[in-house]
Design a protein around this motif. Structure first.
Motif, mmCIF file in Angstrom:
data_model
loop_
_atom_site.group_PDB
_atom_site.id
_atom_site.type_symbol
_atom_site.label_atom_id
_atom_site.label_comp_id
_atom_site.label_asym_id
_atom_site.label_seq_id
_atom_site.Cartn_x
_atom_site.Cartn_y
_atom_site.Cartn_z
ATOM 1 N N ASN A 1 55.427 26.555 118.510
ATOM 2 C CA ASN A 1 56.145 27.083 117.355
ATOM 3 C C ASN A 1 55.100 27.761 116.496
ATOM 4 N N GLN A 2 55.389 28.829 115.908
ATOM 5 C CA GLN A 2 54.478 29.700 115.161
ATOM 6 C C GLN A 2 53.029 29.230 115.060
ATOM 7 N N ASP A 3 52.745 28.161 114.339
ATOM 8 C CA ASP A 3 51.362 27.743 114.137
ATOM 9 C C ASP A 3 51.117 26.294 114.553
ATOM 10 N N GLU A 4 51.977 25.779 115.439
ATOM 11 C CA GLU A 4 51.812 24.402 115.872
ATOM 12 C C GLU A 4 52.309 24.205 117.296
ATOM 13 N N LEU A 5 51.823 23.149 117.910
ATOM 14 C CA LEU A 5 52.321 22.697 119.209
ATOM 15 C C LEU A 5 53.075 21.401 118.978
ATOM 16 N N ARG A 6 54.176 21.228 119.695
ATOM 17 C CA ARG A 6 54.938 19.981 119.629
ATOM 18 C C ARG A 6 55.067 19.442 121.038
ATOM 19 N N ILE A 7 54.626 18.214 121.225
ATOM 20 C CA ILE A 7 54.679 17.550 122.527
ATOM 21 C C ILE A 7 55.718 16.446 122.427
ATOM 22 N N VAL B 1 52.325 16.403 117.117
ATOM 23 C CA VAL B 1 52.252 17.736 116.530
ATOM 24 C C VAL B 1 50.782 18.105 116.377
ATOM 25 N N ILE B 2 50.415 19.271 116.885
ATOM 26 C CA ILE B 2 49.045 19.760 116.724
ATOM 27 C C ILE B 2 49.102 20.995 115.847
ATOM 28 N N LYS B 3 48.367 20.929 114.743
ATOM 29 C CA LYS B 3 48.396 22.005 113.759
ATOM 30 C C LYS B 3 47.087 21.984 112.966
ATOM 31 N N ASN B 4 46.524 23.160 112.745
ATOM 32 C CA ASN B 4 45.293 23.291 111.948
ATOM 33 C C ASN B 4 44.161 22.386 112.436
ATOM 34 N N GLY B 5 44.041 22.266 113.769
ATOM 35 C CA GLY B 5 42.958 21.464 114.332
ATOM 36 C C GLY B 5 43.148 19.967 114.230
ATOM 37 N N LEU C 1 45.927 29.016 122.794
ATOM 38 C CA LEU C 1 44.493 29.077 122.496
ATOM 39 C C LEU C 1 44.234 29.237 121.002
ATOM 40 N N LYS C 2 45.059 30.049 120.347
ATOM 41 C CA LYS C 2 44.911 30.258 118.908
ATOM 42 C C LYS C 2 45.128 28.957 118.124
ATOM 43 N N ILE C 3 46.054 28.132 118.593
ATOM 44 C CA ILE C 3 46.369 26.874 117.899
ATOM 45 C C ILE C 3 45.316 25.802 118.172
ATOM 46 N N ILE C 4 44.873 25.671 119.436
ATOM 47 C CA ILE C 4 43.942 24.586 119.765
ATOM 48 C C ILE C 4 42.476 25.014 119.691
ATOM 49 N N GLY C 5 42.220 26.324 119.656
ATOM 50 C CA GLY C 5 40.840 26.804 119.631
ATOM 51 C C GLY C 5 40.257 26.863 121.028
#
Length: 106
Positions: free
Chosen positions: A27-33, A53-57, A100-104
């Motif tokens: 989702n836009q700026d996050e990953l949801r597992i 939820v993975i967001k902002n590192g 890649l953009k979300i997780i770096g």
């Protein structure tokens, strides 16, 4: 990392893990597992109420009891990075870059 079946979708990845279907949605700026749950009635599939939820590192567990930050999400992020490199990269370049953009990349 070996899963019986992996499916790259437009907005995420799904894979079978110990008899459950797990999705990693972007989702836009996050990953949801979350676990995708299918019912025998015609309501379609739903996502489990407990999600990572993975967001902002950072990584959080989100549940009906609230949203709680995980102190060390390294293994989760590394596993997503590996799936992204080994599977998503060759099947959906746009999705690969969004993940890649979300997780770096480091």
């Amino acid at each position: 990392m070996s899963f019986g079946r992996v499916e790259v979708r437009k907005d995420g990845v799904g894979f079978c893990y110990q008899g459950s279907w797990i999705v990693v949605n972007v989702n836009q700026d996050e990953l949801r597992i979350a676990e995708e749950i299918s019912y025998e009635v015609a309501i379609g599939s739903q996502l489990g109420k407990i999600q990572i939820v993975i967001k902002n590192g950072k990584a959080y567990v989100e549940s009906p009891l609230g949203k709680h930050e995980l102190s060390n999400p390294t293994e989760i992020i590394n596993a997503i990075r590996k799936i992204n490199e080994e599977i998503v990269k060759s099947k959906n370049k746009d999705l690969y870059e969004r993940i890649l953009k979300i997780i770096g990349s480091s």
